[in-house]
Design a protein around this motif. Structure first.
Motif, mmCIF file in Angstrom:
data_model
loop_
_atom_site.group_PDB
_atom_site.id
_atom_site.type_symbol
_atom_site.label_atom_id
_atom_site.label_comp_id
_atom_site.label_asym_id
_atom_site.label_seq_id
_atom_site.Cartn_x
_atom_site.Cartn_y
_atom_site.Cartn_z
ATOM 1 N N GLN A 132 0.815 -1.218 0.000
ATOM 2 C CA GLN A 132 0.000 0.000 0.000
ATOM 3 C C GLN A 132 0.846 1.264 0.000
ATOM 4 N N LYS A 133 2.003 1.216 0.673
ATOM 5 C CA LYS A 133 2.838 2.408 0.792
ATOM 6 C C LYS A 133 4.145 2.289 0.010
ATOM 7 N N ASP A 134 4.217 1.364 -0.919
ATOM 8 C CA ASP A 134 5.386 1.238 -1.784
ATOM 9 C C ASP A 134 5.189 2.104 -3.021
ATOM 10 N N PHE A 135 6.289 2.634 -3.532
ATOM 11 C CA PHE A 135 6.188 3.423 -4.760
ATOM 12 C C PHE A 135 7.487 3.337 -5.547
ATOM 13 N N PHE A 136 7.357 3.529 -6.847
ATOM 14 C CA PHE A 136 8.502 3.598 -7.752
ATOM 15 C C PHE A 136 8.385 4.852 -8.604
ATOM 16 N N GLN A 137 9.513 5.273 -9.135
ATOM 17 C CA GLN A 137 9.526 6.363 -10.114
ATOM 18 C C GLN A 137 10.749 6.199 -10.998
ATOM 19 N N PRO A 138 10.762 6.863 -12.158
ATOM 20 C CA PRO A 138 11.920 6.738 -13.052
ATOM 21 C C PRO A 138 13.197 7.275 -12.417
ATOM 22 N N LEU A 139 14.308 6.808 -12.926
ATOM 23 C CA LEU A 139 15.634 7.308 -12.563
ATOM 24 C C LEU A 139 16.361 7.590 -13.867
#
Length: 491
Positions: A418-425
Protein backbone atom coordinates in the motif's frame (compact mmCIF):
# COMPACT_ATOMS: atom_id res chain seq x y z
CA UNK A 1 14.78 30.13 -23.50
CA UNK A 2 16.05 33.70 -23.69
CA UNK A 3 17.38 35.85 -20.91
CA UNK A 4 14.67 38.52 -20.97
CA UNK A 5 15.49 40.50 -17.89
CA UNK A 6 18.48 41.46 -15.78
CA UNK A 7 18.00 42.78 -12.29
CA UNK A 8 19.02 46.48 -12.24
CA UNK A 9 20.33 46.19 -8.68
CA UNK A 10 22.83 43.47 -9.39
CA UNK A 11 25.69 45.98 -9.56
CA UNK A 12 24.82 47.26 -6.11
CA UNK A 13 24.53 43.76 -4.66
CA UNK A 14 27.88 42.71 -6.07
CA UNK A 15 29.44 45.53 -4.08
CA UNK A 16 28.07 44.03 -0.90
CA UNK A 17 29.84 41.29 1.01
CA UNK A 18 26.98 38.90 0.53
CA UNK A 19 25.57 38.08 -2.86
CA UNK A 20 22.48 36.31 -3.99
CA UNK A 21 21.42 34.15 -6.84
CA UNK A 22 17.90 33.95 -8.01
CA UNK A 23 16.36 32.41 -11.01
CA UNK A 24 12.87 33.33 -11.85
CA UNK A 25 11.09 30.57 -13.73
CA UNK A 26 7.69 31.30 -15.16
CA UNK A 27 5.40 28.80 -16.78
CA UNK A 28 1.80 28.69 -17.91
CA UNK A 29 0.70 25.19 -17.01
CA UNK A 30 -1.97 23.38 -18.98
CA UNK A 31 -4.19 21.08 -16.93
CA UNK A 32 -7.63 19.65 -17.34
CA UNK A 33 -9.38 22.03 -14.95
CA UNK A 34 -7.70 25.34 -15.70
CA UNK A 35 -4.67 27.03 -17.17
CA UNK A 36 -2.58 29.06 -14.76
CA UNK A 37 0.76 30.78 -14.63
CA UNK A 38 3.29 29.90 -11.95
CA UNK A 39 6.67 31.20 -10.83
CA UNK A 40 9.35 29.47 -8.78
CA UNK A 41 12.60 30.92 -7.50
CA UNK A 42 16.04 29.49 -7.08
CA UNK A 43 17.46 31.78 -4.45
CA UNK A 44 20.62 32.30 -2.43
CA UNK A 45 19.79 34.28 0.69
CA UNK A 46 21.70 37.39 1.66
CA UNK A 47 23.34 36.82 5.05
CA UNK A 48 23.54 39.99 7.13
CA UNK A 49 24.94 40.99 10.52
CA UNK A 50 22.22 39.39 12.63
CA UNK A 51 19.37 36.90 12.21
CA UNK A 52 16.79 39.69 12.24
CA UNK A 53 18.69 41.74 9.67
CA UNK A 54 19.14 38.65 7.49
CA UNK A 55 15.41 37.92 7.38
CA UNK A 56 14.47 41.55 6.77
CA UNK A 57 16.87 42.07 3.86
CA UNK A 58 15.60 38.87 2.24
CA UNK A 59 12.00 39.94 2.87
CA UNK A 60 12.74 43.06 0.83
CA UNK A 61 14.05 40.88 -1.99
CA UNK A 62 10.99 38.61 -1.78
CA UNK A 63 8.62 41.59 -1.97
CA UNK A 64 10.46 42.86 -5.03
CA UNK A 65 10.30 39.49 -6.78
CA UNK A 66 6.59 39.20 -6.06
CA UNK A 67 6.02 42.62 -7.60
CA UNK A 68 8.33 41.80 -10.51
CA UNK A 69 6.45 38.58 -11.20
CA UNK A 70 3.16 40.43 -11.39
CA UNK A 71 4.59 43.17 -13.59
CA UNK A 72 6.30 40.86 -16.07
CA UNK A 73 3.49 38.37 -16.46
CA UNK A 74 0.13 37.66 -14.93
CA UNK A 75 1.38 35.13 -12.40
CA UNK A 76 -1.20 33.34 -10.27
CA UNK A 77 1.17 31.75 -7.76
CA UNK A 78 4.81 32.19 -6.77
CA UNK A 79 6.86 29.69 -4.73
CA UNK A 80 9.97 30.41 -2.66
CA UNK A 81 12.51 27.82 -1.41
CA UNK A 82 13.19 26.20 1.92
CA UNK A 83 15.43 28.35 4.17
CA UNK A 84 15.25 31.18 1.65
CA UNK A 85 14.65 33.90 4.27
CA UNK A 86 17.15 32.61 6.80
CA UNK A 87 19.84 30.63 5.08
CA UNK A 88 21.18 27.58 6.91
CA UNK A 89 21.50 27.98 10.67
CA UNK A 90 22.58 26.03 13.72
CA UNK A 91 20.02 27.51 16.13
CA UNK A 92 16.39 28.06 15.06
CA UNK A 93 15.48 30.23 18.06
CA UNK A 94 16.44 33.65 16.58
CA UNK A 95 14.35 32.92 13.49
CA UNK A 96 11.29 31.38 15.13
CA UNK A 97 7.92 33.16 15.00
CA UNK A 98 4.39 32.21 15.98
CA UNK A 99 2.38 31.53 12.82
CA UNK A 100 -1.44 31.67 13.01
CA UNK A 101 -3.59 29.01 11.43
CA UNK A 102 -5.58 29.08 8.20
CA UNK A 103 -7.86 32.07 7.47
CA UNK A 104 -5.92 34.45 9.74
CA UNK A 105 -4.91 37.86 8.37
CA UNK A 106 -4.35 40.02 6.45
CA UNK A 107 -3.30 41.98 9.54
CA UNK A 108 -0.55 40.39 11.64
CA UNK A 109 1.29 41.44 14.76
CA UNK A 110 4.53 40.00 13.42
CA UNK A 111 6.33 42.30 10.96
CA UNK A 112 7.66 39.43 8.82
CA UNK A 113 4.20 38.00 8.28
CA UNK A 114 2.79 41.48 7.69
CA UNK A 115 5.42 42.16 4.99
CA UNK A 116 4.62 38.93 3.13
CA UNK A 117 0.88 39.40 3.49
CA UNK A 118 1.05 42.94 2.13
CA UNK A 119 3.09 41.81 -0.88
CA UNK A 120 0.58 39.06 -1.69
CA UNK A 121 -2.37 41.42 -1.25
CA UNK A 122 -0.86 44.32 -3.21
CA UNK A 123 -0.10 42.09 -6.19
CA UNK A 124 -3.19 39.86 -5.85
CA UNK A 125 -1.05 36.74 -6.09
CA UNK A 126 -0.77 33.47 -4.14
CA UNK A 127 2.56 33.36 -2.29
CA UNK A 128 4.22 30.27 -0.76
CA UNK A 129 7.12 30.91 1.63
CA UNK A 130 9.16 28.86 4.09
CA UNK A 131 9.51 30.04 7.72
CA UNK A 132 10.68 28.80 11.10
CA UNK A 133 7.58 28.36 13.24
CA UNK A 134 7.73 28.66 17.04
CA UNK A 135 5.17 26.70 19.05
CA UNK A 136 4.67 24.93 22.38
CA UNK A 137 4.34 21.19 22.88
CA UNK A 138 2.06 19.45 25.39
CA UNK A 139 4.71 19.99 28.10
CA UNK A 140 4.66 23.73 27.40
CA UNK A 141 8.19 23.52 25.99
CA UNK A 142 9.17 25.72 23.07
CA UNK A 143 9.63 23.77 19.84
CA UNK A 144 10.34 24.78 16.25
CA UNK A 145 8.97 23.56 12.93
CA UNK A 146 10.16 23.90 9.35
CA UNK A 147 6.94 25.39 7.97
CA UNK A 148 5.52 26.44 4.61
CA UNK A 149 2.86 29.16 4.60
CA UNK A 150 0.58 30.08 1.72
CA UNK A 151 -0.82 33.61 1.57
CA UNK A 152 -3.84 34.03 -0.72
CA UNK A 153 -4.63 37.04 -2.91
CA UNK A 154 -6.21 38.88 0.03
CA UNK A 155 -3.11 38.40 2.20
CA UNK A 156 -4.70 35.80 4.47
CA UNK A 157 -3.00 32.56 5.44
CA UNK A 158 -4.61 29.98 3.19
CA UNK A 159 -2.55 26.95 4.27
CA UNK A 160 0.23 25.97 6.65
CA UNK A 161 2.35 22.82 6.33
CA UNK A 162 5.00 21.56 8.76
CA UNK A 163 7.77 19.42 7.28
CA UNK A 164 7.41 15.79 8.37
CA UNK A 165 10.69 14.18 7.26
CA UNK A 166 13.55 16.24 8.67
CA UNK A 167 17.08 15.90 7.27
CA UNK A 168 20.06 17.20 9.23
CA UNK A 169 17.73 19.40 11.28
CA UNK A 170 18.33 18.14 14.85
CA UNK A 171 16.75 21.07 16.69
CA UNK A 172 13.50 21.06 14.72
CA UNK A 173 10.38 19.01 15.43
CA UNK A 174 8.74 16.95 12.67
CA UNK A 175 5.21 17.90 11.71
CA UNK A 176 2.21 15.68 12.36
CA UNK A 177 0.38 14.61 9.22
CA UNK A 178 -2.95 14.66 11.09
CA UNK A 179 -2.50 18.34 11.94
CA UNK A 180 -1.07 19.56 8.64
CA UNK A 181 -2.93 21.68 6.11
CA UNK A 182 -0.90 20.50 3.14
CA UNK A 183 -3.75 20.76 0.61
CA UNK A 184 -5.38 24.00 -0.51
CA UNK A 185 -7.64 25.13 -3.36
CA UNK A 186 -7.36 28.35 -5.36
CA UNK A 187 -9.75 30.70 -7.11
CA UNK A 188 -8.28 29.69 -10.49
CA UNK A 189 -9.60 26.15 -10.17
CA UNK A 190 -6.46 24.28 -9.07
CA UNK A 191 -5.96 22.30 -5.85
CA UNK A 192 -2.37 22.07 -4.63
CA UNK A 193 -0.53 19.81 -2.21
CA UNK A 194 2.58 21.07 -0.40
CA UNK A 195 5.76 19.22 0.63
CA UNK A 196 9.15 20.44 1.83
CA UNK A 197 12.58 19.14 0.81
CA UNK A 198 13.22 15.45 1.37
CA UNK A 199 9.55 14.88 2.19
CA UNK A 200 9.55 13.91 -1.48
CA UNK A 201 11.45 10.70 -0.63
CA UNK A 202 8.71 9.32 1.60
CA UNK A 203 5.21 8.02 1.03
CA UNK A 204 3.93 10.32 3.75
CA UNK A 205 3.41 13.03 2.57
CA UNK A 206 4.61 12.93 -1.06
CA UNK A 207 2.15 10.19 -2.09
CA UNK A 208 -0.39 10.41 0.71
CA UNK A 209 -1.40 13.94 -0.34
CA UNK A 210 -2.36 12.50 -3.73
CA UNK A 211 -5.06 10.42 -2.04
CA UNK A 212 -7.08 13.62 -2.38
CA UNK A 213 -8.30 13.11 -5.93
CA UNK A 214 -8.43 16.88 -6.50
CA UNK A 215 -4.66 17.26 -6.14
CA UNK A 216 -3.01 17.27 -9.56
CA UNK A 217 -0.37 19.91 -8.73
CA UNK A 218 2.30 19.78 -6.03
CA UNK A 219 4.46 22.55 -4.53
CA UNK A 220 7.99 21.71 -3.38
CA UNK A 221 10.02 24.21 -1.37
CA UNK A 222 13.45 22.70 -0.83
CA UNK A 223 17.09 23.07 0.07
CA UNK A 224 17.91 19.92 -1.87
CA UNK A 225 21.40 18.45 -1.51
CA UNK A 226 22.01 16.64 -4.79
CA UNK A 227 23.69 13.26 -4.35
CA UNK A 228 24.75 11.14 -7.30
CA UNK A 229 23.50 9.02 -8.86
CA UNK A 230 20.04 8.54 -7.31
CA UNK A 231 19.13 11.85 -5.64
CA UNK A 232 20.02 14.63 -8.04
CA UNK A 233 17.49 17.47 -7.79
CA UNK A 234 16.38 17.90 -11.41
CA UNK A 235 16.22 14.17 -12.06
CA UNK A 236 14.34 13.23 -8.90
CA UNK A 237 11.85 16.09 -9.21
CA UNK A 238 10.98 15.41 -12.85
CA UNK A 239 10.64 11.69 -12.07
CA UNK A 240 8.22 12.40 -9.21
CA UNK A 241 6.02 14.46 -11.52
CA UNK A 242 6.07 11.84 -14.27
CA UNK A 243 5.45 8.83 -12.03
CA UNK A 244 2.54 10.46 -10.20
CA UNK A 245 1.11 12.33 -13.20
CA UNK A 246 1.15 15.68 -11.43
CA UNK A 247 2.55 19.11 -12.18
CA UNK A 248 5.41 19.95 -9.80
CA UNK A 249 6.50 23.48 -8.88
CA UNK A 250 9.98 22.98 -7.39
CA UNK A 251 11.71 25.98 -5.81
CA UNK A 252 15.21 25.23 -4.55
CA UNK A 253 17.70 27.11 -2.42
CA UNK A 254 20.99 27.92 -4.11
CA UNK A 255 24.22 27.07 -2.30
CA UNK A 256 26.72 25.83 -4.85
CA UNK A 257 29.47 24.89 -2.39
CA UNK A 258 27.04 22.52 -0.66
CA UNK A 259 25.65 21.02 -3.87
CA UNK A 260 22.28 22.69 -3.34
CA UNK A 261 20.70 23.85 -6.62
CA UNK A 262 18.16 22.93 -9.26
CA UNK A 263 14.66 24.39 -9.61
CA UNK A 264 11.98 23.78 -12.19
CA UNK A 265 8.39 23.41 -13.28
CA UNK A 266 7.64 19.87 -14.44
CA UNK A 267 4.61 18.41 -16.17
CA UNK A 268 2.50 15.35 -15.48
CA UNK A 269 3.57 13.70 -18.76
CA UNK A 270 7.28 13.84 -18.01
CA UNK A 271 7.68 17.13 -19.85
CA UNK A 272 9.68 20.11 -18.64
CA UNK A 273 8.11 23.55 -18.73
CA UNK A 274 11.22 25.25 -17.39
CA UNK A 275 14.22 24.44 -15.22
CA UNK A 276 17.38 25.98 -13.85
CA UNK A 277 20.70 24.59 -12.66
CA UNK A 278 22.84 27.71 -12.19
CA UNK A 279 26.57 27.49 -11.72
CA UNK A 280 27.41 31.18 -11.42
CA UNK A 281 26.27 34.08 -9.25
CA UNK A 282 24.04 35.97 -11.67
CA UNK A 283 20.43 37.15 -11.64
CA UNK A 284 18.25 36.41 -14.64
CA UNK A 285 14.64 35.82 -15.50
CA UNK A 286 13.59 32.86 -17.60
CA UNK A 287 10.27 32.67 -19.42
CA UNK A 288 8.94 29.53 -21.01
CA UNK A 289 6.48 29.34 -23.89
CA UNK A 290 4.73 26.78 -26.07
CA UNK A 291 3.61 24.98 -22.95
CA UNK A 292 0.86 22.85 -24.45
CA UNK A 293 3.48 21.21 -26.69
CA UNK A 294 6.61 20.24 -24.71
CA UNK A 295 9.85 21.54 -26.20
CA UNK A 296 12.32 19.05 -27.58
CA UNK A 297 15.41 20.87 -26.34
CA UNK A 298 16.19 23.05 -23.33
CA UNK A 299 19.10 25.37 -22.62
CA UNK A 300 19.50 25.48 -18.84
CA UNK A 301 20.34 28.76 -17.15
CA UNK A 302 24.11 29.17 -16.72
CA UNK A 303 25.10 25.52 -16.90
CA UNK A 304 28.60 26.11 -15.57
CA UNK A 305 29.01 23.55 -12.83
CA UNK A 306 32.64 23.98 -11.81
CA UNK A 307 31.44 25.43 -8.49
CA UNK A 308 28.65 22.92 -8.01
CA UNK A 309 29.84 20.52 -5.33
CA UNK A 310 27.70 17.44 -6.00
CA UNK A 311 28.20 14.68 -3.46
CA UNK A 312 27.96 10.98 -4.25
CA UNK A 313 26.16 8.33 -2.20
CA UNK A 314 27.03 4.98 -3.72
CA UNK A 315 27.93 1.77 -1.87
CA UNK A 316 28.94 -0.23 -4.91
CA UNK A 317 30.12 -3.24 -2.93
CA UNK A 318 26.56 -3.85 -1.68
CA UNK A 319 24.82 -3.97 -5.06
CA UNK A 320 24.58 -6.67 -7.72
CA UNK A 321 26.09 -5.83 -11.12
CA UNK A 322 26.27 -7.23 -14.63
CA UNK A 323 28.74 -5.66 -17.06
CA UNK A 324 27.40 -4.98 -20.56
CA UNK A 325 29.40 -5.82 -23.67
CA UNK A 326 29.18 -2.70 -25.84
CA UNK A 327 29.83 -3.81 -29.40
CA UNK A 328 28.60 -2.82 -32.80
CA UNK A 329 25.79 -5.39 -32.48
CA UNK A 330 22.50 -3.65 -32.97
CA UNK A 331 20.87 -5.05 -29.82
CA UNK A 332 22.30 -5.74 -26.35
CA UNK A 333 20.21 -7.56 -23.74
CA UNK A 334 21.16 -8.20 -20.14
CA UNK A 335 19.62 -9.07 -16.80
CA UNK A 336 20.70 -9.02 -13.17
CA UNK A 337 18.92 -10.06 -9.96
CA UNK A 338 19.34 -9.08 -6.33
CA UNK A 339 17.57 -11.93 -4.61
CA UNK A 340 14.07 -12.03 -6.11
CA UNK A 341 14.31 -8.47 -7.46
CA UNK A 342 15.40 -8.54 -11.11
CA UNK A 343 16.32 -5.85 -13.60
CA UNK A 344 16.47 -6.22 -17.38
CA UNK A 345 17.81 -3.85 -20.03
CA UNK A 346 17.44 -3.88 -23.82
CA UNK A 347 19.75 -1.56 -25.74
CA UNK A 348 19.61 -0.68 -29.40
CA UNK A 349 23.01 0.74 -30.25
CA UNK A 350 23.17 4.10 -31.99
CA UNK A 351 25.49 5.71 -34.51
CA UNK A 352 28.49 5.93 -32.17
CA UNK A 353 29.71 3.04 -30.00
CA UNK A 354 32.80 3.23 -27.82
CA UNK A 355 33.56 -0.33 -26.75
CA UNK A 356 36.11 0.89 -24.18
CA UNK A 357 33.39 2.57 -22.13
CA UNK A 358 31.89 0.67 -19.21
CA UNK A 359 28.19 0.34 -18.54
CA UNK A 360 26.83 -1.96 -15.88
CA UNK A 361 23.32 -3.06 -14.97
CA UNK A 362 22.63 -3.02 -11.23
CA UNK A 363 19.92 -4.24 -8.89
CA UNK A 364 19.58 -3.61 -5.17
CA UNK A 365 17.11 -4.10 -2.35
CA UNK A 366 17.89 -2.83 1.14
CA UNK A 367 18.61 0.27 3.20
CA UNK A 368 20.53 3.35 2.11
CA UNK A 369 22.09 6.08 4.23
CA UNK A 370 21.55 9.67 3.06
CA UNK A 371 22.96 12.42 5.27
CA UNK A 372 21.65 11.73 8.80
CA UNK A 373 18.73 9.61 7.58
CA UNK A 374 18.46 5.88 6.93
CA UNK A 375 16.09 5.02 4.12
CA UNK A 376 15.01 1.59 5.37
CA UNK A 377 13.76 -0.12 2.23
CA UNK A 378 14.96 0.97 -1.20
CA UNK A 379 14.80 -0.91 -4.51
CA UNK A 380 16.94 0.25 -7.43
CA UNK A 381 17.13 -1.15 -10.95
CA UNK A 382 19.37 0.85 -13.27
CA UNK A 383 21.82 1.04 -16.13
CA UNK A 384 24.87 2.98 -14.88
CA UNK A 385 27.94 4.47 -16.53
CA UNK A 386 31.15 3.48 -14.72
CA UNK A 387 34.73 4.68 -14.79
CA UNK A 388 35.98 1.07 -14.79
CA UNK A 389 34.73 -2.47 -14.29
CA UNK A 390 35.03 -1.88 -10.53
CA UNK A 391 31.37 -1.41 -9.44
CA UNK A 392 32.45 1.19 -6.90
CA UNK A 393 33.22 3.60 -9.77
CA UNK A 394 29.67 3.52 -11.17
CA UNK A 395 27.27 6.43 -11.06
CA UNK A 396 30.02 9.05 -11.18
CA UNK A 397 29.60 11.99 -13.55
CA UNK A 398 33.30 11.69 -14.46
CA UNK A 399 32.59 8.40 -16.25
CA UNK A 400 33.15 8.43 -20.00
CA UNK A 401 29.80 8.29 -21.82
CA UNK A 402 30.17 9.18 -25.49
CA UNK A 403 28.34 6.05 -26.70
CA UNK A 404 25.00 6.78 -28.33
CA UNK A 405 22.00 4.54 -27.77
CA UNK A 406 19.23 4.56 -30.31
CA UNK A 407 16.92 3.18 -27.67
CA UNK A 408 17.16 2.16 -24.00
CA UNK A 409 14.47 0.08 -22.33
CA UNK A 410 14.67 -1.04 -18.69
CA UNK A 411 12.07 -3.38 -17.20
CA UNK A 412 11.36 -4.86 -13.79
CA UNK A 413 8.48 -6.76 -12.16
CA UNK A 414 7.68 -5.59 -8.65
CA UNK A 415 5.23 -6.40 -5.88
CA UNK A 416 3.76 -3.24 -4.39
CA UNK A 417 2.36 -2.81 -0.92
CA UNK A 418 0.00 0.00 0.00
CA UNK A 419 2.84 2.41 0.79
CA UNK A 420 5.39 1.24 -1.78
CA UNK A 421 6.19 3.42 -4.76
CA UNK A 422 8.50 3.60 -7.75
CA UNK A 423 9.53 6.36 -10.11
CA UNK A 424 11.92 6.74 -13.05
CA UNK A 425 15.63 7.31 -12.56
CA UNK A 426 17.32 9.21 -15.37
CA UNK A 427 20.39 11.43 -15.39
CA UNK A 428 23.14 12.43 -17.82
CA UNK A 429 26.79 13.04 -17.00
CA UNK A 430 25.96 16.73 -17.51
CA UNK A 431 23.70 16.43 -14.42
CA UNK A 432 20.54 16.93 -16.43
CA UNK A 433 17.46 14.70 -16.48
CA UNK A 434 16.79 12.56 -19.54
CA UNK A 435 13.43 13.90 -20.65
CA UNK A 436 10.89 12.79 -23.26
CA UNK A 437 10.89 9.24 -21.90
CA UNK A 438 8.08 6.69 -21.77
CA UNK A 439 7.21 5.39 -18.31
CA UNK A 440 4.70 2.55 -18.00
CA UNK A 441 3.29 0.81 -14.96
CA UNK A 442 1.11 -2.16 -15.91
CA UNK A 443 -0.66 -4.15 -13.22
CA UNK A 444 -0.49 -7.89 -13.80
CA UNK A 445 -2.18 -10.70 -11.87
CA UNK A 446 0.20 -10.67 -8.92
CA UNK A 447 2.83 -8.03 -9.65
CA UNK A 448 3.35 -4.74 -11.49
CA UNK A 449 5.55 -4.44 -14.55
CA UNK A 450 7.52 -1.20 -14.84
CA UNK A 451 9.09 -0.11 -18.13
CA UNK A 452 11.15 2.99 -18.82
CA UNK A 453 12.35 3.70 -22.36
CA UNK A 454 13.81 6.53 -24.39
CA UNK A 455 12.03 8.01 -27.38
CA UNK A 456 15.10 9.18 -29.29
CA UNK A 457 18.87 8.67 -29.57
CA UNK A 458 20.58 9.36 -26.28
CA UNK A 459 24.19 9.88 -25.21
CA UNK A 460 25.95 10.97 -22.00
CA UNK A 461 23.82 8.50 -20.04
CA UNK A 462 24.83 8.31 -16.38
CA UNK A 463 21.81 6.50 -14.89
CA UNK A 464 18.63 5.06 -16.37
CA UNK A 465 16.11 2.85 -14.62
CA UNK A 466 13.93 2.90 -11.50
CA UNK A 467 14.11 4.07 -7.92
CA UNK A 468 11.65 2.56 -5.47
CA UNK A 469 10.86 2.93 -1.80
CA UNK A 470 8.46 1.48 0.71
CA UNK A 471 8.89 -1.79 2.53
CA UNK A 472 6.41 -4.37 1.27
CA UNK A 473 7.17 -7.96 2.14
CA UNK A 474 6.58 -10.45 -0.63
CA UNK A 475 3.28 -12.28 -0.29
CA UNK A 476 3.23 -15.94 -1.29
CA UNK A 477 1.80 -15.33 -4.77
CA UNK A 478 4.33 -12.64 -5.53
CA UNK A 479 7.12 -14.84 -4.18
CA UNK A 480 6.12 -17.62 -6.58
CA UNK A 481 5.96 -15.24 -9.55
CA UNK A 482 9.34 -13.70 -8.71
CA UNK A 483 10.88 -17.13 -8.27
CA UNK A 484 9.52 -18.30 -11.63
CA UNK A 485 10.91 -15.20 -13.34
CA UNK A 486 14.37 -16.03 -12.08
CA UNK A 487 14.08 -19.73 -12.99
CA UNK A 488 12.92 -18.83 -16.48
CA UNK A 489 15.88 -16.55 -16.94
CA UNK A 490 18.45 -19.16 -16.01
CA UNK A 491 16.90 -22.06 -17.97
Amino acid sequence: MKHLHTNPEIGRLKMQKFTFIWTYILASISITKSDYTAAVLEYQPIISTSPNATVEVNLEEYARYINDAKQNKTVNIIVFPEYGLTGFFSDPAPYGIVIPNRNEGPNFQNYWLEKLSNAAKANEIYVVVNLVEKAANNKNETIYYNTNVMFDRSGKIGAKYRKINLFNEPLLTPGNSDENQAVFSTDFGVTFGMVIGYDLLFYNPSRSILANSSVADVILSSAWYSALPFYHSLSYHLAYAQANRVNLLASNLNSLDKGVSGSGIYGAKGNIFSYSLPGTSTSKMLLSGGLNTPREDFVPFDLSLSKFNTSRVFEGNRYKFQTLNLTSDSVVQQKVCYGLFCCQVNLTMGTEVNSSEVYQLMAYTGSLRLMDKTLPFVRICALLACESTDPRTCGNSAASSSTKFENISVTTDVCLGQKDFFQPLYLTTDLLPIYNTRYESIIKKYCTRLTLSTSREQKNVLAFGFYGSGGAMLNFSCFVVSFMVIVTYFI
